[in-house]
Design an enzyme around this catalytic site. Structure first.
Site, PDB file in Angstrom:
ATOM      1  CB  SER A 182      -0.687  -0.438   1.438  1.00 52.39           C
ATOM      2  OG  SER A 182      -1.325   1.562   1.442  1.00 52.39           O
ATOM      3  CE1 TYR A 225      -3.703  -2.255   5.154  1.00 51.15           C
ATOM      4  CE2 TYR A 225      -3.183  -0.343   4.841  1.00 51.15           C
ATOM      5  CZ  TYR A 225      -3.691  -1.672   4.618  1.00 51.15           C
ATOM      6  OH  TYR A 225      -3.893  -1.747   3.271  1.00 51.15           O
TER       7      TYR A 225
HETATM    8  P1  NDP Z   1     -11.322  -6.061   1.400  1.00 53.15           P
HETATM    9  O1  NDP Z   1     -11.803  -5.716   3.619  1.00 53.15           O
HETATM   10  O2  NDP Z   1     -12.450  -5.525   1.206  1.00 53.15           O
HETATM   11  O3  NDP Z   1     -11.264  -8.045   2.134  1.00 53.15           O
HETATM   12  C1  NDP Z   1     -10.701  -8.544   3.079  1.00 53.15           C
HETATM   13  C2  NDP Z   1     -10.331  -9.948   2.894  1.00 53.15           C
HETATM   14  O4  NDP Z   1      -9.052 -10.059   3.441  1.00 53.15           O
HETATM   15  C3  NDP Z   1     -11.802 -10.847   2.455  1.00 53.15           C
HETATM   16  O5  NDP Z   1     -11.539 -11.834   1.923  1.00 53.15           O
HETATM   17  C4  NDP Z   1     -11.315 -10.789   3.978  1.00 53.15           C
HETATM   18  O6  NDP Z   1     -12.369 -12.533   4.149  1.00 53.15           O
HETATM   19  C5  NDP Z   1      -9.818 -11.450   4.530  1.00 53.15           C
HETATM   20  N1  NDP Z   1      -9.555 -11.666   5.347  1.00 53.15           N
HETATM   21  C6  NDP Z   1      -9.713 -10.240   6.604  1.00 53.15           C
HETATM   22  N2  NDP Z   1      -8.872 -11.260   7.512  1.00 53.15           N
HETATM   23  C7  NDP Z   1      -8.900 -12.707   7.630  1.00 53.15           C
HETATM   24  C8  NDP Z   1      -8.272 -13.508   8.098  1.00 53.15           C
HETATM   25  N3  NDP Z   1      -8.373 -13.881   9.663  1.00 53.15           N
HETATM   26  N4  NDP Z   1      -8.162 -15.047   7.629  1.00 53.15           N
HETATM   27  C9  NDP Z   1      -8.720 -14.923   6.313  1.00 53.15           C
HETATM   28  N5  NDP Z   1      -9.023 -14.079   5.642  1.00 53.15           N
HETATM   29  C10 NDP Z   1      -8.905 -12.924   6.398  1.00 53.15           C
HETATM   30  O7  NDP Z   1     -10.133  -5.332   1.117  1.00 53.15           O
HETATM   31  P2  NDP Z   1      -9.443  -5.493   0.162  1.00 53.15           P
HETATM   32  O8  NDP Z   1     -10.005  -6.142  -0.636  1.00 53.15           O
HETATM   33  O9  NDP Z   1      -9.853  -3.822  -0.314  1.00 53.15           O
HETATM   34  O10 NDP Z   1      -8.030  -5.537   0.017  1.00 53.15           O
HETATM   35  C11 NDP Z   1      -7.069  -6.488   0.218  1.00 53.15           C
HETATM   36  C12 NDP Z   1      -6.017  -5.965  -0.009  1.00 53.15           C
HETATM   37  O11 NDP Z   1      -5.367  -4.371  -0.779  1.00 53.15           O
HETATM   38  C13 NDP Z   1      -5.715  -5.950   1.260  1.00 53.15           C
HETATM   39  O12 NDP Z   1      -3.844  -6.725   1.407  1.00 53.15           O
HETATM   40  C14 NDP Z   1      -5.186  -4.677   2.098  1.00 53.15           C
HETATM   41  O13 NDP Z   1      -4.169  -3.977   2.463  1.00 53.15           O
HETATM   42  C15 NDP Z   1      -5.049  -4.413   0.035  1.00 53.15           C
HETATM   43  N6  NDP Z   1      -5.190  -2.686  -0.268  1.00 53.15           N
HETATM   44  C16 NDP Z   1      -6.178  -2.428  -0.568  1.00 53.15           C
HETATM   45  C17 NDP Z   1      -6.415  -1.037  -0.677  1.00 53.15           C
HETATM   46  C18 NDP Z   1      -8.135  -0.341  -1.112  1.00 53.15           C
HETATM   47  O14 NDP Z   1      -8.512   1.327  -1.208  1.00 53.15           O
HETATM   48  N7  NDP Z   1      -8.705  -1.464  -0.541  1.00 53.15           N
HETATM   49  C19 NDP Z   1      -5.323   0.109  -1.311  1.00 53.15           C
HETATM   50  C20 NDP Z   1      -4.269  -0.666  -0.598  1.00 53.15           C
HETATM   51  C21 NDP Z   1      -3.524  -2.110  -0.584  1.00 53.15           C
HETATM   52  P3  NDP Z   1     -13.899 -12.146   4.619  1.00 53.15           P
HETATM   53  O15 NDP Z   1     -14.687 -12.270   3.659  1.00 53.15           O
HETATM   54  O16 NDP Z   1     -13.843 -13.372   5.451  1.00 53.15           O
HETATM   55  O17 NDP Z   1     -14.243 -10.834   5.849  1.00 53.15           O
END
Ligand code: NDP
Length: 263
Positions: free
Chosen positions: A159, A172
């Site tokens: 990020s 984070y």
């Molecule tokens: P979301 O919150 O939409 O999705 C997160 C995902 O991670 C979900 O599938 C969630 O599962 C899963 N997850 C969270 N905790 C656990 C756990 N304990 N075990 C297994 N799975 C888990 O996030 P984003 O799609 O936005 O983010 C995806 C990636 O992109 C991340 O690494 C984030 O840091 C990065 N990112 C995102 C940005 C953005 O603007 N969205 C910007 C920069 C980086 P569940 O469905 O069960 O909750």
């Protein structure tokens, strides 16, 4: 390949990932879900890793209904998983496929936005565990399978706040700095002894639950949908990026989020 390699400038072929086995964490929602569907559409057998089997089954059904290559569900809660859970997953991958061609560490949690002075210690530990330690542990158990591939790609998700510190982003931001470091260390270790490449990718602003949590008053509709960001991931998982390792890439040209974070 040259230092100018930019996955945003390459349009993946329809069959870019044909014959590849690719595991994605956090495949149940947001970017991970969109990426899982896109990988299957580009010909990969996708291993959907997540903690919520109901949501993973929906992704599985979508892939199955489209007639793309078989997907597999692997339930793993990255906050709670123990050594034997990781071992079981690695064993299942070896038994079913005999190798792994791609591993995307996409799952992450935001934790809280708060000054370091007041940051909740258990939340700090949870964020570092899910975002960094679990990704390390999963990579470690899956390395034997990755080493069986002719051309394996490991992708960590970074990020903007993992490249330049920003006030209040706490654990984070620190976890994403760690992810950048882990990418470089692992890439250097594997470069001359294996066909496993390791890179980081920053999706930038995406219309997901995490973005909503970080910027609750922002209009999500103005942001790119996860489906619009997956192209560079596909390129970095496929043959077009063979030989590229130890780098950190962006999906979007513009910096992520201009508005002030909330606590
Ligand atoms: P979301 O919150 O939409 O999705 C997160 C995902 O991670 C979900 O599938 C969630 O599962 C899963 N997850 C969270 N905790 C656990 C756990 N304990 N075990 C297994 N799975 C888990 O996030 P984003 O799609 O936005 O983010 C995806 C990636 O992109 C991340 O690494 C984030 O840091 C990065 N990112 C995102 C940005 C953005 O603007 N969205 C910007 C920069 C980086 P569940 O469905 O069960 O909750």
């Amino acid at each position: 390949m040259t230092a100018e390699f930019d996955p945003r400038e390459i349009t993946p072929r329809a069959d870019e990932l044909a014959g590849r086995v690719i595991a994605i964490t956090g495949a149940s929602d947001g970017i991970g879900r969109a990426l899982a569907v896109a990988c299957a559409r580009h010909g990969a057998n996708v291993i959907l890793i997540g903690r919520n089997s109901r949501k993973l089954e929906q992704v599985h059904s979508e892939i199955e209904a489209a007639g793309w290559p078989d997907a597999t569900i692997a339930v793993l809660d990255l906050e709670k998983a123990l050594a034997q859970d990781y071992d079981r997953l690695a064993q299942a991958v070896m038994e079913r496929f005999g190798r792994l061609d791609g591993l995307v560490h996409n799952a992450a949690i935001l934790g809280m936005l708060a000054p370091i002075e007041h940051y909740d210690v258990p939340t700090w530990c949870r964020v570092l565990h899910v975002n960094v330690t679990a990704a390390f542990a999963l990579t470690q158990v899956l390395l034997p399978a990755l080493k069986q591939s002719q051309d394996a790609s490991v992708l960590f998700t970074t990020s903007n706040v993992g490249r330049r510190g920003r006030a209040y982003w706490g654990a984070y931001a620190v976890s994403k700095f760690a992810v950048e470091g882990l990418t470089q260390v692992l890439a250097a270790e594997l470069q001359d002894i294996s066909a496993v490449r390791v890179n980081a990718i920053n999706p930038g602003r995406a219309r997901t639950r995490m973005r909503r949590q970080a910027y609750p008053s922002e209009s999500l509709e103005a942001l790119p949908a996860p489906e619009d960001l997956v192209g560079p991931y596909i390129v970095l998982l496929g043959p077009s990026s063979r030989g590229i390792t130890g780098r950190s890439f962006d999906c979007l040209p513009a910096p992520e989020g201009a508005s002030a974070p909330r606590s």
